[in-house]
Scaffold this active site. Structure first.
Site, PDB file in Angstrom:
ATOM      1  N   CYS A  20       0.844  -1.188   0.000  1.00 39.00           N
ATOM      2  CA  CYS A  20       0.000   0.000   0.000  1.00 39.00           C
ATOM      3  C   CYS A  20       0.881   1.240   0.000  1.00 39.00           C
ATOM      4  O   CYS A  20       1.891   1.284   0.712  1.00 39.00           O
ATOM      5  CB  CYS A  20      -0.901  -0.010   1.230  1.00 39.00           C
ATOM      6  N   HIS A  52      -9.032  -3.771  -2.011  1.00 38.77           N
ATOM      7  CA  HIS A  52      -8.038  -3.032  -1.238  1.00 38.77           C
ATOM      8  C   HIS A  52      -8.429  -1.551  -1.153  1.00 38.77           C
ATOM      9  O   HIS A  52      -8.439  -0.962  -0.066  1.00 38.77           O
ATOM     10  CB  HIS A  52      -6.670  -3.196  -1.915  1.00 38.77           C
ATOM     11  N   GLU A  53      -8.770  -0.957  -2.303  1.00 30.35           N
ATOM     12  CA  GLU A  53      -9.135   0.464  -2.327  1.00 30.35           C
ATOM     13  C   GLU A  53     -10.482   0.704  -1.645  1.00 30.35           C
ATOM     14  O   GLU A  53     -10.657   1.693  -0.933  1.00 30.35           O
ATOM     15  CB  GLU A  53      -9.144   1.004  -3.756  1.00 30.35           C
ATOM     16  N   HIS A 109     -10.219   1.213   2.009  1.00 31.29           N
ATOM     17  CA  HIS A 109      -9.838   2.569   2.426  1.00 31.29           C
ATOM     18  C   HIS A 109     -11.068   3.442   2.659  1.00 31.29           C
ATOM     19  O   HIS A 109     -11.054   4.309   3.537  1.00 31.29           O
ATOM     20  CB  HIS A 109      -8.937   3.244   1.379  1.00 31.29           C
TER      21      HIS A 109
END
Length: 175
Positions: free
Chosen positions: A101, A143-144, A147
């Site tokens: 990341c 993954h994004e 966030h």
């Protein structure tokens, strides 16, 4: 956004907050943020980025799978800006693979992610869009998306033994 915009690092409060929906697609700051996200992601050899990584609490991510120094085996796909994204799982299989990341430099970890997803989102003009993602692009999306929920990939690791220094990671993929 200014040219001095930096990627927030692990420990920054903004990385642990839930991002807000985007409702105003005509806002100048919204479009400036997308341009800044794109340029910083490319400059950093990233394959994705999320608005909270720049301290902006908006539900905006970019998924841009492509081979880079950080992910040499990644498949090629054009960058896709996704606003207010959500998804449905198409394949319940959880596959563990390496992630890093831009907000957690120097570390890689094996992270379980769903193999295939149906993703719904709005484009930067507010038009509803859909796509199916699988394998590495699906991993990047998840993954994004994390966030936007105030999570980082280390929150998904099953055991601390799955976390390695990036130098060790590069030794492993070179072998």
């Amino acid at each position: 956004m200014t040219e001095k915009t930096e990627i927030l690092q692990l420990g920054a409060d903004a990385l642990r907050q839930q991002a807000r929906r985007v409702d105003d697609f005509n806002c100048v700051k919204f479009h400036q943020l997308i341009a800044t996200l794109s340029s910083i992601m490319l400059e950093s050899n990233g394959v994705g980025i999320a608005a909270p990584q720049l301290g902006a609490s908006w539900q905006i991510i970019i998924v841009a799978s492509r081979p880079t120094l950080r992910y040499p085996q990644a498949v090629e796909m054009p960058p896709v800006v996704m606003v207010n994204p959500h998804y449905k799982i198409l394949d319940e299989s959880l596959i563990k693979d390496w992630e890093g990341c831009l907000s957690v430099p120097g570390i890689r970890a094996l992270v379980p992610r769903y193999r295939a997803l149906h993703v719904s989102y709005q484009n930067p003009q507010g038009v509803a869009c859909q796509m199916q993602l699988q394998d590495f692009p699906a991993r990047v999306f998840q993954h994004e998306f994390d966030h936007l929920q105030g999570l980082v990939y280390l929150d998904r690791v099953e055991t601390n033994r799955d976390i390695v220094a990036e130098t060790e990671f590069f030794k492993r993929i070179a072998a």
